[in-house]
Structures are given as C-alpha cells and as structure tokens.
Enzyme design. Structure first.
Site, short mmCIF file in Angstrom:
data_model
loop_
_atom_site.label_atom_id
_atom_site.label_comp_id
_atom_site.label_asym_id
_atom_site.label_seq_id
_atom_site.Cartn_x
_atom_site.Cartn_y
_atom_site.Cartn_z
CD GLU A 45 0.58 -1.44 8.07
OE1 GLU A 45 0.24 -0.65 8.98
OE2 GLU A 45 1.09 -1.05 7.00
CE LYS A 88 3.18 -6.03 3.78
NZ LYS A 88 2.73 -4.88 4.58
CG ASP A 136 0.45 -4.09 2.03
OD1 ASP A 136 0.63 -5.08 2.76
OD2 ASP A 136 1.27 -3.16 1.93
CD GLU A 142 7.91 -0.58 7.38
OE1 GLU A 142 6.89 -1.23 7.06
OE2 GLU A 142 8.20 0.53 6.89
CG ASP A 160 -0.34 -0.06 2.52
OD1 ASP A 160 0.89 -0.23 2.59
OD2 ASP A 160 -1.05 0.06 3.53
CB SER A 161 4.57 1.72 -0.06
OG SER A 161 4.79 0.56 -0.84
O1 KIV Z 1 3.55 -1.10 1.67
C1 KIV Z 1 4.68 -1.59 1.57
O2 KIV Z 1 5.40 -1.38 0.60
C2 KIV Z 1 5.15 -2.46 2.65
C3 KIV Z 1 6.57 -2.88 2.65
C4 KIV Z 1 7.49 -1.77 2.71
C5 KIV Z 1 6.85 -3.93 3.64
O3 KIV Z 1 4.38 -2.80 3.51
#
Ligand code: KIV
Length: 290
Positions: free
Chosen positions: A137, A135, A105, A204, A66-67
């Site tokens: 959090e 994934k 994510d 992280e 989600d970055s």
């Molecule tokens: O959103 C993302 O890119 C991440 C990674 C940096 C682990 O969660």
C-alpha cells in the site's frame, strides 16, 4: 523452509487437474495494450488451499490479502497482521492453485521503514509461499521502495486510494477523493507507483470518476475495488461476495448468501444429532454381509 509442494497422499489437496501454465507477470501486464484491456482481469482474495482450488479456474489472479486479519483471524483491522501469517496463507493458496498468478500482501510494518526492509520481507514471502508477486500500500512515498523491489526481481502490485493499513491516519474506511486535492493526490500517487515499476495497481474505495482517470492515465492494468466498471479488472474479498458476513461494504455485490446456507445446514445437523438421526447405517462401519 519450502512449504509449497503438494503431498496428495496425506492432505486433501489435489494435484493440478490439468498441469497447466500459470499466469505470469508479463502475460498479466500485457492484458492492457495501448491503454486498452479487451478482457477485464478477474481477481479475488484467497487465504486457504481449498478456497484457492475453487476460485482458481475462474480467476487470473488470487490475492492473499491482509484482509485475512479480519476475515480469518477476527482482528479489528489489518494492522496486527504478521509476515508469518502472510507466508503461511500464501503457501496454502499456492498449493491450492495451478492457473492463477498468486500475489501476497505485504503486512503493515514489514516494508515501510526502508527499501532494504521491504526487500528482505518480500523475498521471505516469495521464498516461503512460492507466490509470484507482492502487493503493498502507498503512493509517492512508496515509489522508491517499489523501484528497489522491481529492479531486484520482485514484481509489485501497488495499492492507492483507500489504503486500509492507514486506517489510524485516515480515521476510517470511507471513500477517498471527494475533494479536488484528494482526487489529485490519488492520481499523482497512482502515476508515481506505475512509474516506479509496479506491474498493476489496485485502486480501492475512490470516487468513480477518479478511478476512470487513473485507469485512462496508466499504461499498467488498474484493478478496482469500490472504484469503477471501467477499470482493467476487479477484485473483491471472496467471503464478502459469497455473503459469508451479514454486513458488507456498499461496493460489494453479494453473489450468494453462504452465511444463511451454512446456518441452515448446521441447524439440520444439530437437529439430527440431538434426535439420534445421524449417523445412519450409511455413515457407520458394519461387517459386510456374506
Ligand atoms: O487485503 C485485501 O484483501 C486487499 C484487497 C481488498 C484489495 O487488499
């Protein structure tokens, strides 16, 4: 709608160079045996088809992080990222890869309310993108949700330590685990997520010693980012490690300086357009000489 079939006639997507077998969740999980990972797991973020094609041969896992909120959409944090964005970019990355396990994510607000909400969101992401895992959090607070998903056919990667979706609670992106209490909480969170059924865990932005403890304590692979070389694998945001941004976090190693190289290429193009040096005969259509 299923969006993950390659139409090589109408897009630049190329079919699998070698129809191969994609990395699976059990194969990935089995990289760590009796607490030891002989071959560290290589993971990078990807958000687009073409980047996925370029990264895929070198990675075991591609993460549609989600970055992408900041990297692709110029958002101030990952908080505004939507499920629609994750589905669309997830599908593009699945289309551009044939070897890596693709994980997507879960965006903020799509899974925290209840295990049922998380299941509906994760199932949508998997159906629409074709990814093999999601994934999410959070530590202990997410354990029940992770168990709910894992028991219902949704492979989950956990994410503990610095959790960027919680930026408004944490007050920033600084490293976590500096106090004894915070360090102990990270270990408890990682254990809870692993016990709930996560097949891998991203750790992280934590003090190196904590990453080492988590890696040693868990049976599942621990993927580090701003963590420790002793983790079972590493992940970075691809645009950071390629040097696409002037400013990168301290834990990123820049393997290239793409921002400068793109700037130079575009400057050369602009100069040639303005000087009428581009296009030349090589780039224009002319009748064939007979
Ligand atoms: O959103 C993302 O890119 C991440 C990674 C940096 C682990 O969660």
């Amino acid at each position: 709608m299923s969006t993950f079939t390659i139409d090589s006639g109408t897009s630049r997507a190329t079919p699998s160079p070698v129809p191969g077998k994609r990395m699976t969740v059990p194969a990935l999980r089995a990289r760590k045996i009796d607490g030891v990972t002989e071959q560290p797991i290589v993971m990078l973020t990807a958000y687009t088809m073409r980047m996925a094609q370029l990264l895929d041969p070198h990675c075991e896992m591609l993460l549609v992080g989600d970055s992408l909120g900041q990297v692709i959409y110029g958002l101030p944090s990952t908080v505004p990222v939507t499920l629609e964005m994750m589905c669309a970019h997830g599908a593009a990355v699945v289309r551009g890869s044939w070897h890596s396990l693709v994980a997507v994510d879960m965006p903020f607000g799509s899974y925290e309310a209840s295990p049922e909400q998380a299941f509906a969101s994760a199932a949508r992401v998997m159906k629409e993108s074709g990814c093999a895992a999601v994934k999410l959090e959070g530590g202990e607070a997410m354990a029940r949700t992770i168990a709910f998903l894992s028991e219902r056919g949704i492979p989950v990667i956990g994410h503990v330590g610095l959790t960027p979706q919680a930026v408004n609670t944490l007050g920033g992106y600084g490293a976590r685990g500096k106090s004894e209490a915070e360090a102990a909480k990270i270990l408890t969170d990682a254990r809870a997520v692993a016990d709930a059924g996560a097949f891998a865990i991203v750790v992280e932005g934590v003090m190196e010693a904590i990453a080492d403890q988590v890696t040693a304590a868990l049976a599942v692979p621990v993927i580090g980012i701003g963590a420790s070389p002793k983790c079972d694998g590493q992940v970075l945001v691809t645009e950071d490690m390629l040097g696409l941004f002037e400013r990168t976090p301290r834990f990123v190693k820049r393997y290239d300086d793409l921002a400068a190289r793109i700037g130079a290429a575009v400057e050369a193009y602009a100069g040639e357009v303005r000087g009428r040096e581009f296009p030349t005969g090589e780039q224009t259509y002319r009748p064939k000489a007979t």
